[in-house]
Design a protein around this motif. Structure first.
Motif, PDB file in Angstrom:
ATOM      1  N   GLU A  67       0.868  -1.174   0.000  1.00 34.69           N
ATOM      2  CA  GLU A  67       0.000   0.000   0.000  1.00 34.69           C
ATOM      3  C   GLU A  67       0.912   1.234   0.000  1.00 34.69           C
ATOM      4  N   LEU A  68       1.156   1.786  -1.176  1.00 40.77           N
ATOM      5  CA  LEU A  68       2.137   2.866  -1.304  1.00 40.77           C
ATOM      6  C   LEU A  68       1.781   4.068  -0.447  1.00 40.77           C
ATOM      7  N   SER A  69       0.499   4.300  -0.265  1.00 43.39           N
ATOM      8  CA  SER A  69       0.054   5.389   0.610  1.00 43.39           C
ATOM      9  C   SER A  69      -1.368   5.095   1.054  1.00 43.39           C
ATOM     10  N   TYR A  70      -1.800   5.759   2.111  1.00 41.00           N
ATOM     11  CA  TYR A  70      -3.198   5.635   2.531  1.00 41.00           C
ATOM     12  C   TYR A  70      -3.934   6.871   2.015  1.00 41.00           C
ATOM     13  N   ARG A  71      -4.229   6.872   0.733  1.00 44.05           N
ATOM     14  CA  ARG A  71      -4.958   7.978   0.127  1.00 44.05           C
ATOM     15  C   ARG A  71      -5.538   7.551  -1.216  1.00 44.05           C
ATOM     16  N   PHE A 118       1.264  -3.033  -6.297  1.00 44.62           N
ATOM     17  CA  PHE A 118       1.534  -1.754  -5.653  1.00 44.62           C
ATOM     18  C   PHE A 118       0.233  -1.007  -5.345  1.00 44.62           C
ATOM     19  N   SER A 119      -0.708  -1.719  -4.795  1.00 43.32           N
ATOM     20  CA  SER A 119      -1.981  -1.102  -4.411  1.00 43.32           C
ATOM     21  C   SER A 119      -2.688  -2.012  -3.428  1.00 43.32           C
ATOM     22  N   VAL A 120      -3.388  -1.380  -2.486  1.00 40.83           N
ATOM     23  CA  VAL A 120      -4.243  -2.088  -1.536  1.00 40.83           C
ATOM     24  C   VAL A 120      -5.538  -1.289  -1.456  1.00 40.83           C
ATOM     25  N   LEU A 121      -5.582  -0.348  -0.514  1.00 41.24           N
ATOM     26  CA  LEU A 121      -6.734   0.546  -0.438  1.00 41.24           C
ATOM     27  C   LEU A 121      -6.383   1.910  -1.034  1.00 41.24           C
ATOM     28  N   ASN A 122      -5.254   2.004  -1.676  1.00 32.55           N
ATOM     29  CA  ASN A 122      -4.767   3.268  -2.230  1.00 32.55           C
ATOM     30  C   ASN A 122      -4.988   3.345  -3.732  1.00 32.55           C
ATOM     31  N   GLU A 123      -4.935   4.564  -4.262  1.00 35.33           N
ATOM     32  CA  GLU A 123      -4.918   4.763  -5.705  1.00 35.33           C
ATOM     33  C   GLU A 123      -3.453   4.907  -6.129  1.00 35.33           C
ATOM     34  N   PRO A 124      -2.894   3.903  -6.778  1.00 32.12           N
ATOM     35  CA  PRO A 124      -1.452   3.903  -7.060  1.00 32.12           C
ATOM     36  C   PRO A 124      -0.999   4.983  -8.037  1.00 32.12           C
ATOM     37  N   PHE A 286       0.938  -2.523   4.788  1.00 35.20           N
ATOM     38  CA  PHE A 286       0.102  -1.327   4.779  1.00 35.20           C
ATOM     39  C   PHE A 286       0.968  -0.060   4.813  1.00 35.20           C
ATOM     40  N   ALA A 287       0.330   1.090   4.658  1.00 38.96           N
ATOM     41  CA  ALA A 287       1.049   2.341   4.440  1.00 38.96           C
ATOM     42  C   ALA A 287       1.947   2.749   5.602  1.00 38.96           C
ATOM     43  N   ASN A 288       1.686   2.244   6.792  1.00 35.82           N
ATOM     44  CA  ASN A 288       2.543   2.556   7.942  1.00 35.82           C
ATOM     45  C   ASN A 288       3.585   1.481   8.210  1.00 35.82           C
ATOM     46  N   GLY A 289       3.636   0.466   7.335  1.00 33.20           N
ATOM     47  CA  GLY A 289       4.607  -0.609   7.493  1.00 33.20           C
ATOM     48  C   GLY A 289       4.075  -1.846   8.171  1.00 33.20           C
ATOM     49  N   GLY A 299      -7.089  -6.924   8.257  1.00 35.41           N
ATOM     50  CA  GLY A 299      -5.763  -7.195   8.761  1.00 35.41           C
ATOM     51  C   GLY A 299      -5.013  -5.949   9.188  1.00 35.41           C
ATOM     52  N   ARG A 300      -5.465  -4.810   8.732  1.00 32.51           N
ATOM     53  CA  ARG A 300      -4.847  -3.531   9.084  1.00 32.51           C
ATOM     54  C   ARG A 300      -4.864  -3.299  10.595  1.00 32.51           C
ATOM     55  N   TYR A 301      -5.868  -3.833  11.265  1.00 35.27           N
ATOM     56  CA  TYR A 301      -6.079  -3.529  12.681  1.00 35.27           C
ATOM     57  C   TYR A 301      -5.531  -4.609  13.612  1.00 35.27           C
ATOM     58  N   THR A 302      -4.987  -5.679  13.051  1.00 32.35           N
ATOM     59  CA  THR A 302      -4.359  -6.722  13.877  1.00 32.35           C
ATOM     60  C   THR A 302      -3.046  -7.153  13.219  1.00 32.35           C
TER      61      THR A 302
END
Length: 357
Positions: A67-71, A118-124, A286-289, A299-302
């Motif tokens: 996730e290159l960024s959370y945006r 190179f994408s998860v919840l982000n717009e790459p 995820f974007a914070n590592g 999975g972002r929250y655990t």
């Protein structure tokens, strides 16, 4: 699907996302890529399918989603970005460190890493580093390279950049066959622009005399768009390399939006009958590592580790990841809260077995 569709056109494709039905009017994507990329690709896909069937426990993820960024530049109704009730993580807007991504890719190739997205919840396409990362991944030996995009920023110049960099799969989420439905679902988007961008991409790919990247167009089945599935397939079956009709995946947790969007609630035939292979083959950064061994937002929250604190090899080989793998292999996903929440909030059961009509 209309009676005009020949049975030979409709083929189920084993694919990285695993919960969708795919259609192809030409060759299967795996057949095309086997021809183009040769034995290394064939060996990677065999490794992948063996992991899916729990025949092997890979020493390193075969595939990583970054996730290159959370945006994002849209506020789609089925996405956290578009839900006013959704509580975003504190790192909203944060970006992954490009040097760290490059290090993971370089270290991973020798360990069996074969595929990246190179994408998860982000717009790459918002990220200037995207082309550089695709090229780097290709140059060091990553075999399969993906992005999933909404297509708004897919200009002719960007299409050329992606092709020249070495992208293997371009996956565009549309979710509609008419401007009205698109506007309802993909808030902030422009239907005509996306269609024009897709046509421009195909034109540029032809001009470059390239067969890659393969183009996948996807349609997430929800109450507001379910009536357009047939029209969507007929619009694109001769242009796209493959089309995916996916069950609704509720990334919004307990939001009221889920009940408004879910097209059907699958009936569980027995807890032990569902086995999720994703933790055996892939993980997400995820974007914070933070890291989790699947591609879902839950999975972002655990997280099971963080790339800025732990080596990803150590994370993958940790007891917690093996525990998650074993539970899902044995059909006991419900013993792990994150997996239970994921499975309980998605239209997946009917999608696994349903034939597209």
């Amino acid at each position: 699907m209309s009676d005009m569709m020949e049975e030979s056109i409709i083929k189920e494709i084993p694919y990285v996302e695993g919960t969708a039905k795919s259609l192809c009017a030409k060759k299967l994507p795996e057949e095309i890529l086997a021809d183009l990329l040769g034995e290394r690709y064939v060996a990677y896909r065999k490794h992948w399918h063996n992991a899916q069937q729990y025949k092997i426990r890979p020493n390193f993820p075969i595939h990583i989603d970054f996730e290159l960024s959370y945006r994002c530049n849209l506020k789609c109704i089925m996405c956290p970005y578009g839900d006013l009730e959704f509580k975003h993580p504190p790192y909203k807007g944060q970006k992954l460190d490009v040097k760290m991504i490059r290090k993971i890719l370089k270290d991973g190739v020798s360990q069996g890493l074969s595929s990246v997205r190179f994408s998860v919840l982000n717009e790459p396409l918002l990220e200037k580093s995207l082309g550089e990362l695709i090229r780097y991944a290709k140059d060091i030996g990553i075999i399969d390279i993906f992005i999933t995009t909404n297509g708004i920023l897919l200009s002719e110049q960007k299409s050329r950049e992606l092709i020249e960099a070495g992208l293997i799969h371009l996956m565009i989420s549309l979710d509609a066959a008419t401007p009205e439905t698109y506007t309802l679902i993909r808030r902030g988007g422009n239907y005509e622009r996306v269609l024009a961008n897709i046509e421009d991409f195909l034109k540029v790919r032809d001009q470059q005399h390239s067969r890659l990247p393969l183009l996948r167009l996807s349609f997430t089945k929800m109450k507001p768009n379910i009536h357009e599935i047939q029209q969507f397939v007929e619009m694109w079956v001769e242009k796209a390399d493959h089309i995916t009709i996916a069950g609704y995946l509720n990334n919004l947790g307990d939001s009221k939006t889920n009940k408004k969007l879910a097209s059907a609630r699958g009936t569980m035939r027995g807890r032990a009958e569902l086995h999720c292979w994703q933790p055996w083959a892939r993980c997400t950064v995820f974007a914070n590592g933070d890291v989790f061994p699947c591609c879902m937002n839950y999975g972002r929250y655990t997280p099971v580790g963080n790339i800025y604190k732990n080596d990803i090899l150590d994370i993958w080989q940790s007891n917690i990841v093996k525990y998650i793998q074993d539970l899902n292999r044995d059909g006991e996903y419900f013993k792990y809260p994150t997996c239970l929440k994921c499975i309980s909030n998605r239209d997946v059961f009917e999608q696994i077995t349903e034939e597209i009509k």
